[in-house]
Scaffold this motif. Structure first.
Motif, short mmCIF file in Angstrom:
data_model
loop_
_atom_site.label_atom_id
_atom_site.label_comp_id
_atom_site.label_asym_id
_atom_site.label_seq_id
_atom_site.Cartn_x
_atom_site.Cartn_y
_atom_site.Cartn_z
N ILE A 51 0.84 -1.20 0.00
CA ILE A 51 0.00 0.00 0.00
C ILE A 51 0.87 1.24 0.00
O ILE A 51 2.05 1.21 0.37
CB ILE A 51 -0.95 0.02 1.22
CG1 ILE A 51 -0.14 0.03 2.52
CG2 ILE A 51 -1.91 -1.16 1.17
CD1 ILE A 51 -0.97 0.18 3.76
N ASP A 52 0.28 2.36 -0.41
CA ASP A 52 1.02 3.62 -0.35
C ASP A 52 0.92 4.20 1.06
O ASP A 52 0.31 3.60 1.95
CB ASP A 52 0.54 4.61 -1.42
CG ASP A 52 -0.90 5.08 -1.22
OD1 ASP A 52 -1.43 4.98 -0.09
OD2 ASP A 52 -1.50 5.57 -2.20
N ASN A 56 -3.60 3.23 0.33
CA ASN A 56 -4.20 2.81 -0.93
C ASN A 56 -3.37 1.69 -1.56
O ASN A 56 -2.14 1.77 -1.58
CB ASN A 56 -4.26 3.99 -1.90
CG ASN A 56 -5.04 5.15 -1.32
OD1 ASN A 56 -6.19 4.99 -0.92
ND2 ASN A 56 -4.42 6.32 -1.25
#
Length: 347
Positions: A51-52, A56
């Motif tokens: 994920i970032d 996300n």
């Protein structure tokens, strides 16, 4: 400045990054100690995160290297012009979940396992808490995991007249023992399979221990807590609360099959895979199963009590490793049975 990030699977990278410059609402903290957590190990096994920084998912199952360290304690060295509650020289602990750029050391843009940490929107009681200078930084670095333990105990609602068993004598389980005894819980038993952990449990205040690798847990609980009954009138230990700080299906099923009528099971450990549990046993006891995740309100609820009982909490630390040997610190944590609680210290 130096900062620890995930590298290849089961490896760290120590990288050089620019020292942060605080904005008008920020503070800069020189890190003096940072604990290593099982969550760090999970990221290391993966070789990063999918994920970032804001949670996300990355495209195509890609992994992103991330800064590590969500258990930092340090000293304020610079504050922004709009920050009025902090000053240079203050000793602080950090709420990793308050950073607007993502959870510090757990996927966010910042990590506490480095020489300096930027505290974005520095507000005392929300993003940081100040603690007495007398508290060793390595003990202060226990603030975050002890908040996890405190939430577990809060969720249990255990009180002075209760009898409790804690499965798993790692830092979270032993932290729960300390909080239980500090709130006056009558009798606390710890079950584990490692002798050194059970010795530490007694040192921090457990009333009794069970080596579950060789002892019959239900039988020992009957001896220690007396006789109760389940909904069918069958004899069961008079244990009020079972705490799973081990994360194994056998622990959950032991609690379900052993519980008296109305007993509680609080699950604070991470169960990494779906596991079968005995629902029928739960019905026979009408056991209440409670999940405990993180620290919705406890992150700074614990700070001054840790300061007051610093010597007792300090017994949870098995290894203090200087940042100059940080690779060894993570090797210890990655090696099963090599260490209990590792804290990295900074000059």
């Amino acid at each position: 400045m130096k900062l620890v990030q995930t590298g290849d699977a089961d490896a760290i990278r120590v990288v050089e990054v620019e020292r942060p410059v605080p904005g008008p609402n920020d503070a800069l903290v020189k890190i003096r100690a940072c604990g290593i957590c099982g969550t760090d190990v999970t990221f290391l096994h993966m070789g990063g995160t999918p994920i970032d920084a804001l949670g996300n998912p990355l495209d195509g199952g890609a992994l992103r290297s991330l800064p590590l360290g969500h258990e930092p304690a340090g000293e304020v060295v610079e504050v922004g012009a709009e920050v009025t509650e902090l000053k240079a020289g203050d000793h602080v602990v950090v709420n990793p979940q308050a950073a607007p750029s993502g959870i510090i050391g757990c996927g966010g843009a910042l990590g506490g396992m480095g020489e300096y940490l930027l505290i974005e929107n520095a507000v005392v009681g929300r993003s940081v808490a100040v603690l007495p200078d007398s508290v060793p930084f390595e003990v202060a670095a226990l603030n975050e995991p002890m908040a996890v333990s405190r939430h577990c105990v809060n969720r249990s609602e255990a009180g002075p007249g209760d009898k409790v068993v804690v499965f798993g004598a790692g830092p979270i389980g032993l932290g729960a023992v300390i909080w239980l005894k500090l709130r006056g819980v009558e009798h606390v038993v710890v079950a584990d399979v490692i002798a050194s952990r059970l010795e530490t449990a007694l040192a921090v205040g457990a009333d009794a221990v069970i080596d579950s690798s060789v002892e019959d847990v239900p039988a020992r609980l009957l001896e220690l807590h007396g006789t109760g009954h389940n909904a069918l009138g069958q004899t069961r230990p008079d244990t009020d609360v079972y705490i799973d700080a081990a994360g194994a299906a056998v622990v959950v099923n032991t609690a379900l099959r052993t519980g008296k009528w109305g007993a509680k099971l609080v699950v604070v450990a991470m169960h990494k895979q779906p596991e079968p549990i005995d629902i029928g046993a739960m019905l026979r006891s009408e056991m209440v199963i409670i999940a405990s995740q993180g620290y919705p309100s406890e992150i700074f609820e614990v700070t001054l009590e840790i300061a007051e009982h610093a010597e007792r909490f300090g017994k949870l630390i098995s290894h203090k490793v200087p940042f100059s040997d940080v690779a060894h610190a993570f090797e210890l944590t990655l090696t099963p049975g090599a260490a209990e609680k590792v804290v990295v210290t900074f000059d």
